[in-house]
Design an enzyme around this catalytic site. Structure first.
Site, PDB file in Angstrom:
ATOM      1  N   ASP A 262      20.775  31.732 127.545  1.00 32.10           N
ATOM      2  CA  ASP A 262      21.017  30.448 128.197  1.00 32.10           C
ATOM      3  C   ASP A 262      21.394  29.431 127.126  1.00 32.10           C
ATOM      4  O   ASP A 262      20.704  29.310 126.091  1.00 32.10           O
ATOM      5  CB  ASP A 262      19.772  29.983 128.953  1.00 32.10           C
ATOM      6  CG  ASP A 262      20.060  28.783 129.839  1.00 32.10           C
ATOM      7  OD1 ASP A 262      20.501  28.992 130.973  1.00 32.10           O
ATOM      8  OD2 ASP A 262      19.844  27.636 129.383  1.00 32.10           O
ATOM      9  N   ASN A 270      27.945  18.373 128.330  1.00 35.95           N
ATOM     10  CA  ASN A 270      28.860  17.888 129.368  1.00 35.95           C
ATOM     11  C   ASN A 270      28.824  16.380 129.494  1.00 35.95           C
ATOM     12  O   ASN A 270      29.866  15.718 129.601  1.00 35.95           O
ATOM     13  CB  ASN A 270      28.501  18.533 130.708  1.00 35.95           C
ATOM     14  CG  ASN A 270      29.090  19.925 130.880  1.00 35.95           C
ATOM     15  OD1 ASN A 270      30.113  20.236 130.297  1.00 35.95           O
ATOM     16  ND2 ASN A 270      28.427  20.758 131.665  1.00 35.95           N
ATOM     17  N   ASP A 279      33.260  23.492 128.865  1.00 39.56           N
ATOM     18  CA  ASP A 279      33.977  24.733 129.163  1.00 39.56           C
ATOM     19  C   ASP A 279      34.314  25.497 127.889  1.00 39.56           C
ATOM     20  O   ASP A 279      34.249  26.735 127.844  1.00 39.56           O
ATOM     21  CB  ASP A 279      35.269  24.424 129.926  1.00 39.56           C
ATOM     22  CG  ASP A 279      35.003  23.969 131.347  1.00 39.56           C
ATOM     23  OD1 ASP A 279      33.850  24.083 131.811  1.00 39.56           O
ATOM     24  OD2 ASP A 279      35.953  23.487 131.990  1.00 39.56           O
ATOM     25  N   GLU A 305      25.419  28.191 132.826  1.00 36.48           N
ATOM     26  CA  GLU A 305      25.383  28.370 131.381  1.00 36.48           C
ATOM     27  C   GLU A 305      24.514  29.559 131.003  1.00 36.48           C
ATOM     28  O   GLU A 305      24.011  29.644 129.891  1.00 36.48           O
ATOM     29  CB  GLU A 305      24.883  27.101 130.681  1.00 36.48           C
ATOM     30  CG  GLU A 305      23.455  26.712 130.989  1.00 36.48           C
ATOM     31  CD  GLU A 305      23.315  25.772 132.187  1.00 36.48           C
ATOM     32  OE1 GLU A 305      22.283  25.103 132.260  1.00 36.48           O
ATOM     33  OE2 GLU A 305      24.238  25.696 133.019  1.00 36.48           O
TER      34      GLU A 305
END
Length: 407
Positions: A262, A270, A279, A305
Site C-alpha cells: 500500500d 494527490n 497517477d 493505491e
C-alpha cells in the site's frame, strides 16, 4: 457431374466460407495480420478450384495445370505466413518465394515426361508436402506457450505433409491420374485426392480458426481484467489468476507466498501535487512490480493505491526479501512531477500459504500484516507467521506508531 467434380465444388464453397471467417476476424482486430494472410490463402484456394474446373475446356492444358499448381502452392505460402504471424515468428519469405518459383518451373518442365511417370507425380506433390512441414517448423520454433490446440495443429500439419508425399504412390496404385489433364477429374485418384484435400484442408482451417478465436477471447478477457493505469491485473483479474496459480503450486507441492503493498500517504500526494502526480506514482510502483515479477508470478492493482503479487515457489523468507527489495528501491527513486527532494514509500504485508488454507484466508492474513506495517510507522515490511498472535518483528527502523490505518 462426377464425384470428384462434386467434391471440388464443395472445396470451393468451403474455401469461400473459411476466407470469409478469417476476414471477419481480421476486421474485428485490425492488427491481426495472421487472419488477413489466412483469408488470402483460402481465397487463393478458391481460385485453384476454379482453375481445376476450367482445365477440361482447354485443348492445351499445360499452362492451366502449371497455373493451378502455382496458385495452390501460393495458398500454402499464404497459410504459412498467417501461421507465422500468429506465432510471432518471422515468415521465411525469401525461402518460400524462391521455392514457389523453383517448384513452378519444375512442374512446367516435367510436363514433358510421361503422364504416369512417378517422377512427374512427385515433382507435383512433394512441394505441397514441403510447405506443410515449413508450417510445422514455424509453430515448433515459436516461443509462445502452446496448448492442446497448438499441438493438434502441428500433428495435422505433419499428417497433411505425409499425405501429400504419399499421393504419387496412391495415384500409381489407383492406375494413374487420368490419361491427360482433361481426364483427371474422371479418374479414381482424383476422387481420393480431392477427398483427402477436403479432410486435411478443413481440419487445418478449423484448428487455426479455433486458435485465433481462442486468442481473441483471451484478449477480450485480459482487457476486462486489466487496470489501464498500472497495466497490472485489476482486483477481479488478480483474484482469478492468483487462485489458479495457488492451485498449481499446491499440486506441485511448492510453497506460495502473497505480498500486499500500500502506497504511504497517497492522499497527501494527490492533494498536494495533483492527481496527475498521483497517477505517476502508481505507474512507477506498478513498473517495479512488473520488472521484479517472474513469468509465473501474478501481480495486480487491487485497490486505489493497493497492490498484490502472488509468488508461487517462494517461501516466507524469500517473499519478505522480495518485499524489502521493492520497498528499498521504490523509496529511493525520484518521481517525475514531485519535488526533487520528495520520495514516496510503501508498506508491505507478507504471508505464506499454510496447509489447507484458502486463498481468501491467505489474503486476509497478508492484509492484517499490511495493517501492522501501516500502524507500525509505514515504509516497512511485516509478515504473518503460522502462530496466531505471534509478534511481528519490524524489518525497518522503528517509527512512531500510527493508529490511523492506511492512506
Amino acid at each position: 457431374m462426377g464425384s470428384a467434380n462434386f467434391i471440388l465444388l464443395i472445396n470451393l464453397s468451403v474455401a469461400g466460407l473459411l476466407a470469409a471467417a478469417f476476414l471477419t476476424i481480421a476486421v474485428y482486430n485490425v492488427g491481426r495480420a495472421s487472419a488477413r494472410w489466412l483469408a488470402f490463402g483460402y481465397l487463393l484456394g478458391m481460385v485453384y478450384c476454379a482453375i481445376e474446373f476450367s482445365i477440361p475446356a482447354f485443348d492445351n492444358a499445360r499452362p492451366m495445370v502449371v497455373a493451378a499448381f502455382a496458385v495452390f502452392l501460393g495458398a500454402t505460402v499464404a497459410f504459412n505466413a498467417g501461421v507465422a504471424h500468429k506465432y510471432a515468428v518471422a515468415p521465411p519469405w525469401p525461402a518460400m518465394l524462391f521455392f514457389l518459383f523453383a517448384a513452378t518451373v519444375a512442374v512446367y518442365v516435367v510436363q514433358d515426361l510421361p503422364r504416369q511417370s512417378l517422377a512427374r507425380m512427385m515433382v507435383y506433390q512433394l512441394p505441397y508436402a514441403v510447405m506443410q512441414f515449413v508450417g510445422l517448423g514455424i509453430v515448433w520454433s515459436s516461443r509462445q506457450k502452446r496448448d492442446r490446440l497448438d499441438h493438434a495443429l502441428m500433428a495435422v500439419l505433419a499428417a497433411s505433409g505425409l499425405q501429400f508425399a504419399s499421393k504419387p504412390f496412391i495415384a500409381h496404385a489407383l492406375g494413374g491420374w487420368g490419361a491427360n489433364p482433361q481426364a483427371y477429374m474422371q479418374s479414381s485418384y482424383a476422387q481420393v485426392s480431392q477427398s483427402l484435400g477436403t479432410v486435411f484442408g478443413l481440419a487445418l482451417a478449423l484448428l487455426i480458426l479455433a486458435i485465433l478465436v481462442r486468442d481473441v477471447l483471451a484478449e477480450v478477457t485480459l482487457k476486462s481484467e486489466m487496470d489501464t493505469l498500472s497495466r497490472l491485473l485489476n482486483r477481479g483479474g488478480f483474484v482469478r489468476h492468483a487462485e489458479i496459480a495457488l492451485v498449481g503450486a499446491v499440486r506441485q507441492g511448492v510453497p506460495v507466498a502473497l505480498v500486499i503493498a500500500d502506497l504511504d500517504h497517497f492522499k497527501t500526494v494527490n492533494d498536494s501535487f495533483g492527481h496527475a502526480s498521483g497517477d505517476r506514482v502508481i505507474e512507477v510502483f506498478a513498473g517495479f512490480l512488473r520488472e521484479a515479477a517472474a513469468d509465473h508470478h501474478v501481480a495486480g492493482r487491487i485497490g486505489g493505491e493497493e497492490f498484490a503479487i502472488i509468488l508461487p515457489g517462494t517461501n516466507l523468507t524469500a517473499a519478505r526479501l522480495f518485499a524489502e527489495g521493492t520497498r528499498s528501491a521504490f523509496g529511493a527513486l525520484p518521481i517525475e512531477g514531485l519535488p526533487r527532494d520528495s520520495r514516496c514509500t510503501a508498506s508491505f504485508g507478507v504471508a505464506e500459504l499454510q496447509q489447507g488454507e484458502s486463498f481468501a484466508n491467505l489474503m486476509r492474513r497478508a492484509d492484517e500484516a499490511l495493517y501492522q506495517a501501516k500502524n507500525g510507522g509505514r515504509d516497512c515490511v511485516r509478515i504473518s507467521t503460522r502462530q496466531a498472535g505471534a509478534r511481528q518483528q519490524p524489518s525497518a527502523p522503528g517509527k512512531p506508531q500510527d493508529l490511523n490505518g492506511r492512506d
